[in-house]
Design a protein around this motif. Structure first.
Motif, PDB file in Angstrom:
ATOM      1  N   ASN A  17       0.705  -1.302  -0.078  1.00 57.99           N
ATOM      2  CA  ASN A  17       0.028  -0.092  -0.020  1.00 57.99           C
ATOM      3  C   ASN A  17       0.928   1.471   0.106  1.00 57.99           C
ATOM      4  N   ALA A  18       1.951   1.117   0.761  1.00 55.02           N
ATOM      5  CA  ALA A  18       2.917   2.192   0.841  1.00 55.02           C
ATOM      6  C   ALA A  18       3.634   2.467  -0.521  1.00 55.02           C
ATOM      7  N   ASP A  19       4.034   1.435  -0.966  1.00 53.33           N
ATOM      8  CA  ASP A  19       4.741   1.503  -2.328  1.00 53.33           C
ATOM      9  C   ASP A  19       3.732   2.129  -3.674  1.00 53.33           C
ATOM     10  N   GLN A  20       2.359   2.027  -3.513  1.00 54.68           N
ATOM     11  CA  GLN A  20       1.509   2.209  -4.388  1.00 54.68           C
ATOM     12  C   GLN A  20       1.186   3.772  -4.175  1.00 54.68           C
ATOM     13  N   TRP A  21       1.032   4.331  -2.772  1.00 56.82           N
ATOM     14  CA  TRP A  21       0.762   5.738  -2.476  1.00 56.82           C
ATOM     15  C   TRP A  21       2.138   6.331  -3.053  1.00 56.82           C
ATOM     16  N   ALA A  22       3.572   5.902  -2.795  1.00 58.15           N
ATOM     17  CA  ALA A  22       4.542   6.704  -2.835  1.00 58.15           C
ATOM     18  C   ALA A  22       4.807   6.763  -4.510  1.00 58.15           C
ATOM     19  N   GLN A  23       4.509   5.734  -5.143  1.00 53.80           N
ATOM     20  CA  GLN A  23       4.590   5.886  -6.622  1.00 53.80           C
ATOM     21  C   GLN A  23       3.668   7.216  -7.186  1.00 53.80           C
ATOM     22  N   ARG A  24       2.361   6.974  -6.531  1.00 55.88           N
ATOM     23  CA  ARG A  24       1.312   7.890  -7.085  1.00 55.88           C
ATOM     24  C   ARG A  24       1.572   9.564  -6.782  1.00 55.88           C
ATOM     25  N   PHE A  25       2.141   9.434  -5.645  1.00 53.63           N
ATOM     26  CA  PHE A  25       2.031  10.994  -5.048  1.00 53.63           C
ATOM     27  C   PHE A  25       3.652  11.436  -4.738  1.00 53.63           C
ATOM     28  N   VAL A  26       4.609  10.682  -4.981  1.00 53.61           N
ATOM     29  CA  VAL A  26       5.720  11.142  -4.740  1.00 53.61           C
ATOM     30  C   VAL A  26       6.739  10.705  -6.059  1.00 53.61           C
TER      31      VAL A  26
END
Length: 348
Positions: free
Chosen positions: A101-110
């Motif tokens: 979930n954190a990987d997905q968030w980081a890809q999308r927003f970072v």
């Protein structure tokens, strides 16, 4: 100095240029320490692009966003503005649940934005209190931080983008004198592992520091001049250290509280500080103007305990008419029409 000026026009001009250089350098250093929090809880605010342009036009070089608003992130591309990117408390459980979930968030927003958006910090949660109204979120803060950190580290960006969380000063149990600062016993089991992570990751603790609320809560013992940086003399003598303003005293109580854990050195970034111009006791235009102007001037000096520049984010960019209670609507540096509320600025 008199002898130096007496040697002639060349020396006079050299002296003038030296002083001008030092003054300009001081302005630039001060400017570099100040950011402004960009809240969006208003139905009359400018577009995200207009807001980024307003930051740049006013030499505001750092921004705090409270959630990863994609329109704002798009507007920030190639702006040169350093960003503190927030993760709202209601997202913490999802990010704590799994690294994926954190990987997905980081890809999308970072990663989809960096480096054209200069993300410097990720603030995982804001003012979570394990024994307060946000106690439900406390269990998720550290695992969410760790998962996001690992996602950032996997891309080799953990030295460029620091992952932390923002606390408020209600977690401090003892604040007077500042050197005796310590965290409340009932929050130590929550905070100590977070502090341990910050030491490991070489990341700062983010702290929201509001002399206004301390003054409002105890005007009998805290003078207005002490809260507004206007005291002409030392108000609190703490061993060899003298305090002339409440901001330094509050910040040093956090420094002392961190040191007293014995876990290791942690820098503090002031992730919010401000003064409202209306809405409750002590909230006047004149008080807000004085506090904010003095805060912006002060941050390059450091505190008695930790001299040196204090990276500080002023709350907030605009008055936000959808916030409650009424007091919360009057923290803006600008009106929603983009006009300055106060005459001061952030340097050239």
């Amino acid at each position: 100095m008199t002898r130096f000026f007496a040697t002639g026009k060349g020396s006079l001009m050299a002296s003038f240029l030296l002083l001008l250089t030092l003054f300009t350098s001081s302005l630039l250093i001060t400017d570099a320490q100040i950011g402004v929090c960009y809240g969006m809880m208003g139905n009359n605010l400018p577009s995200k692009r207009e807001v980024v342009d307003l930051y740049r036009a006013n030499n505001i070089r750092r921004m705090r966003l409270y959630d990863p608003n994609q329109e704002a992130l798009d507007a920030l591309r190639n702006s040169g503005i350093e960003l503190m990117l927030g993760i709202p408390n209601d997202n913490l459980q999802n990010l704590a649940a799994s690294r994926a979930n954190a990987d997905q968030w980081a890809q999308r927003f970072v990663f989809n934005y960096y480096p054209s958006v200069n993300i410097k910090y990720i603030a995982v949660g804001n003012e979570v209190n394990p024994v307060g109204g946000s106690s439900w979120a406390a269990r998720y803060v550290l695992p969410a931080i760790q998962n996001v950190y690992q996602a950032i580290r996997a891309r080799g960006l953990h030295d460029q983008i620091k992952v932390s969380t923002a606390i408020d000063t209600t977690l401090i149990g003892t604040s007077y004198p500042p050197s005796k600062g310590s965290f409340r016993n009932d929050v130590r089991s929550y905070l100590n592992p977070i502090i341990g992570y910050l030491v490991y990751a070489n990341a700062p603790l983010l702290a929201n520091v509001y002399p206004y609320f301390a003054y409002k809560g105890n005007p009998r013992d805290i003078s207005l001049s002490y809260a507004l940086f206007n005291s002409p003399n030392v108000v609190v003598q703490d061993g060899s250290r003298g305090y002339q303003n409440l901001f330094d005293a509050m910040l040093d109580s956090i420094h002392a509280a961190l040191d007293s854990t014995g876990i290791g050195y942690v820098k503090v970034v002031v992730s919010e500080s401000g003064w409202p111009s209306a809405g409750e006791f002590g909230a006047t235009y004149d008080n807000a103007e004085t506090y904010l102007d003095n805060l912006i001037r002060h941050v390059n000096r450091g505190t008695p305990m930790r001299p040196g520049p204090i990276e500080t984010y002023v709350f907030a960019m605009f008055d936000e008419n959808q916030k409650n209670p009424e007091l919360e609507r009057h923290f803006g540096l600008f009106y929603p029409n983009k006009q300055k509320k106060y005459p001061f600025g952030f340097g050239a």
